[in-house]
Design a protein around this motif. Sequence first.
Motif, PDB file in Angstrom:
ATOM      1  N   ARG A 173       0.843  -1.211   0.000  1.00 16.13           N
ATOM      2  CA  ARG A 173       0.000   0.000   0.000  1.00 16.13           C
ATOM      3  C   ARG A 173       0.874   1.255   0.000  1.00 16.13           C
ATOM      4  O   ARG A 173       0.610   2.225  -0.725  1.00 16.13           O
ATOM      5  CB  ARG A 173      -0.923  -0.010   1.212  1.00 16.13           C
ATOM      6  CG  ARG A 173      -1.889   1.163   1.281  1.00 16.13           C
ATOM      7  CD  ARG A 173      -2.714   1.090   2.561  1.00 16.13           C
ATOM      8  NE  ARG A 173      -3.683   2.165   2.630  1.00 16.13           N
ATOM      9  CZ  ARG A 173      -3.400   3.401   3.020  1.00 16.13           C
ATOM     10  NH1 ARG A 173      -2.145   3.714   3.357  1.00 16.13           N
ATOM     11  NH2 ARG A 173      -4.345   4.333   3.056  1.00 16.13           N
ATOM     12  N   GLY A 174       1.909   1.266   0.835  1.00 15.14           N
ATOM     13  CA  GLY A 174       2.783   2.431   0.920  1.00 15.14           C
ATOM     14  C   GLY A 174       3.502   2.713  -0.387  1.00 15.14           C
ATOM     15  O   GLY A 174       3.591   3.859  -0.836  1.00 15.14           O
ATOM     16  N   VAL A 175       4.005   1.655  -1.014  1.00 14.28           N
ATOM     17  CA  VAL A 175       4.719   1.822  -2.289  1.00 14.28           C
ATOM     18  C   VAL A 175       3.767   2.341  -3.366  1.00 14.28           C
ATOM     19  O   VAL A 175       4.119   3.227  -4.152  1.00 14.28           O
ATOM     20  CB  VAL A 175       5.362   0.486  -2.718  1.00 14.28           C
ATOM     21  CG1 VAL A 175       5.912   0.586  -4.130  1.00 14.28           C
ATOM     22  CG2 VAL A 175       6.468   0.097  -1.739  1.00 14.28           C
ATOM     23  N   SER A 178       2.878   6.001  -2.761  1.00 14.78           N
ATOM     24  CA  SER A 178       3.981   6.956  -2.894  1.00 14.78           C
ATOM     25  C   SER A 178       4.017   7.636  -4.258  1.00 14.78           C
ATOM     26  O   SER A 178       4.573   8.730  -4.389  1.00 14.78           O
ATOM     27  CB  SER A 178       5.318   6.244  -2.642  1.00 14.78           C
ATOM     28  OG  SER A 178       5.599   5.315  -3.674  1.00 14.78           O
ATOM     29  N   ALA A 179       3.419   7.020  -5.269  1.00 13.84           N
ATOM     30  CA  ALA A 179       3.436   7.630  -6.603  1.00 13.84           C
ATOM     31  C   ALA A 179       2.601   8.898  -6.644  1.00 13.84           C
ATOM     32  O   ALA A 179       2.941   9.855  -7.357  1.00 13.84           O
ATOM     33  CB  ALA A 179       2.920   6.630  -7.634  1.00 13.84           C
ATOM     34  N   ALA A 185       2.451   8.479   2.179  1.00 11.55           N
ATOM     35  CA  ALA A 185       3.059   7.146   2.175  1.00 11.55           C
ATOM     36  C   ALA A 185       4.160   7.062   3.218  1.00 11.55           C
ATOM     37  O   ALA A 185       4.252   6.070   3.961  1.00 11.55           O
ATOM     38  CB  ALA A 185       3.609   6.833   0.787  1.00 11.55           C
ATOM     39  N   LEU A 186       5.002   8.086   3.285  1.00 11.99           N
ATOM     40  CA  LEU A 186       6.069   8.098   4.288  1.00 11.99           C
ATOM     41  C   LEU A 186       5.505   8.059   5.702  1.00 11.99           C
ATOM     42  O   LEU A 186       5.996   7.312   6.564  1.00 11.99           O
ATOM     43  CB  LEU A 186       6.930   9.350   4.111  1.00 11.99           C
ATOM     44  CG  LEU A 186       7.884   9.363   2.916  1.00 11.99           C
ATOM     45  CD1 LEU A 186       8.432  10.769   2.688  1.00 11.99           C
ATOM     46  CD2 LEU A 186       9.027   8.373   3.147  1.00 11.99           C
ATOM     47  N   ALA A 187       4.467   8.855   5.929  1.00 10.51           N
ATOM     48  CA  ALA A 187       3.858   8.893   7.261  1.00 10.51           C
ATOM     49  C   ALA A 187       3.230   7.553   7.623  1.00 10.51           C
ATOM     50  O   ALA A 187       3.420   7.041   8.737  1.00 10.51           O
ATOM     51  CB  ALA A 187       2.816  10.003   7.322  1.00 10.51           C
ATOM     52  N   ASP A 188       2.506   6.960   6.686  1.00 16.68           N
ATOM     53  CA  ASP A 188       1.843   5.674   6.949  1.00 16.68           C
ATOM     54  C   ASP A 188       2.864   4.574   7.215  1.00 16.68           C
ATOM     55  O   ASP A 188       2.697   3.762   8.132  1.00 16.68           O
ATOM     56  CB  ASP A 188       0.941   5.293   5.780  1.00 16.68           C
ATOM     57  CG  ASP A 188      -0.305   6.166   5.683  1.00 16.68           C
ATOM     58  OD1 ASP A 188      -0.536   6.969   6.608  1.00 16.68           O
ATOM     59  OD2 ASP A 188      -1.035   6.041   4.684  1.00 16.68           O
ATOM     60  N   LEU A 189       3.910   4.535   6.402  1.00 15.47           N
ATOM     61  CA  LEU A 189       4.937   3.512   6.583  1.00 15.47           C
ATOM     62  C   LEU A 189       5.669   3.696   7.912  1.00 15.47           C
ATOM     63  O   LEU A 189       5.969   2.713   8.608  1.00 15.47           O
ATOM     64  CB  LEU A 189       5.939   3.550   5.429  1.00 15.47           C
ATOM     65  CG  LEU A 189       5.428   3.037   4.082  1.00 15.47           C
ATOM     66  CD1 LEU A 189       6.417   3.391   2.968  1.00 15.47           C
ATOM     67  CD2 LEU A 189       5.212   1.523   4.122  1.00 15.47           C
ATOM     68  N   ILE A 209      13.228   4.888   2.704  1.00 16.40           N
ATOM     69  CA  ILE A 209      14.471   5.421   2.132  1.00 16.40           C
ATOM     70  C   ILE A 209      14.342   5.569   0.619  1.00 16.40           C
ATOM     71  O   ILE A 209      14.770   6.576   0.033  1.00 16.40           O
ATOM     72  CB  ILE A 209      15.661   4.512   2.497  1.00 16.40           C
ATOM     73  CG1 ILE A 209      15.942   4.603   3.992  1.00 16.40           C
ATOM     74  CG2 ILE A 209      16.902   4.894   1.697  1.00 16.40           C
ATOM     75  CD1 ILE A 209      17.010   3.652   4.489  1.00 16.40           C
ATOM     76  N   GLU A 210      13.739   4.585  -0.036  1.00 16.79           N
ATOM     77  CA  GLU A 210      13.557   4.657  -1.482  1.00 16.79           C
ATOM     78  C   GLU A 210      12.671   5.839  -1.868  1.00 16.79           C
ATOM     79  O   GLU A 210      12.935   6.540  -2.852  1.00 16.79           O
ATOM     80  CB  GLU A 210      12.951   3.348  -1.985  1.00 16.79           C
ATOM     81  CG  GLU A 210      13.896   2.158  -1.869  1.00 16.79           C
ATOM     82  CD  GLU A 210      13.246   0.858  -2.300  1.00 16.79           C
ATOM     83  OE1 GLU A 210      12.121   0.919  -2.837  1.00 16.79           O
ATOM     84  OE2 GLU A 210      13.861  -0.205  -2.105  1.00 16.79           O
ATOM     85  N   ILE A 211      11.611   6.064  -1.091  1.00 17.38           N
ATOM     86  CA  ILE A 211      10.712   7.185  -1.380  1.00 17.38           C
ATOM     87  C   ILE A 211      11.439   8.509  -1.176  1.00 17.38           C
ATOM     88  O   ILE A 211      11.354   9.433  -2.004  1.00 17.38           O
ATOM     89  CB  ILE A 211       9.454   7.112  -0.504  1.00 17.38           C
ATOM     90  CG1 ILE A 211       8.645   5.856  -0.835  1.00 17.38           C
ATOM     91  CG2 ILE A 211       8.585   8.358  -0.696  1.00 17.38           C
ATOM     92  CD1 ILE A 211       7.520   5.567   0.143  1.00 17.38           C
ATOM     93  N   LEU A 212      12.182   8.626  -0.076  1.00 14.02           N
ATOM     94  CA  LEU A 212      12.937   9.847   0.200  1.00 14.02           C
ATOM     95  C   LEU A 212      13.983  10.102  -0.881  1.00 14.02           C
ATOM     96  O   LEU A 212      14.223  11.253  -1.267  1.00 14.02           O
ATOM     97  CB  LEU A 212      13.610   9.745   1.575  1.00 14.02           C
ATOM     98  CG  LEU A 212      12.670   9.811   2.778  1.00 14.02           C
ATOM     99  CD1 LEU A 212      13.381   9.350   4.042  1.00 14.02           C
ATOM    100  CD2 LEU A 212      12.135  11.234   2.964  1.00 14.02           C
TER     101      LEU A 212
END
Length: 265
Positions: A173-175, A178-179, A185-189, A209-212
């Motif tokens: 869900r987070g990944v 994130s799009a 997404a960062l907050a939920d993860l 880390i990948e999202i950031l």
Amino acid sequence: MHLITNRSAAVWLPLAAALLVAGCSKPEERAENYAREAVAYYDKGDVPRAKLEARNALQLAPKNVPARFLLARIAEQDGEVGPLLGHLEVVIAEDPTHVEARLMLAKLLISARDFDGLKLVMDQLATLAPDSPDYQVLTARLRFQAEDIPAGIAILDQVLAKDPKNAEAILLRGVALSASDPDRALADLGTAAAGLDREAAKPLRQARIEILSRQRDAAGVERELRALVADYPEGGYGADLARFLVATGRVDQAEAALREAIKVD
């Protein structure tokens, strides 16, 4: 002529009886015993002994389902696709209702992008286990591959409503989120990772880390990497931190991080 004493009889007669029973037991029964021992060793973390006992079971009963499925799990962990497929084929042929084997096969077909085979397996799972969280997570994954993000997230929300700590659903869900909404997404993860045990939380933290990184938030990436190094000193994250520091022009700090990583190893 030597007579058997009472003491020697007490020792040898039970042993002889046990050997007689073992010799007379059916191969299938002995295979079941080996399979049970294999599972017990696997649960204790002794994978080599588990493999040995499972193979002993297959020598007596080549189609023993518990032993075959255990070897399939081990092959999946080791990335051995050929043996994995072979074991799953036998398990499903012998037990067409074996949900876990079909779920494992479905994941393999997704990786291979065999969507025709996947559709067949998913149709079977829809009949066998429509309420299985693993089946629903796979369904969500297929929605994402079809670029139907809202439908996939809706399915995962249903899964998480029943099991808020389903790490696979949280990560997927987070990944996906994130799009369109990386901050959420960062907050939920982050919130979810804080509520999980350290091993289950690790993939969620890596996803952050990948999202950031995609957001070009160098400070955020460094902060998360340093936290991983502190929380998982033997996880190899020290080398990741060193590479990041080199990429951002801080060679001296990278050398220090690498020395610490080597010290831990």
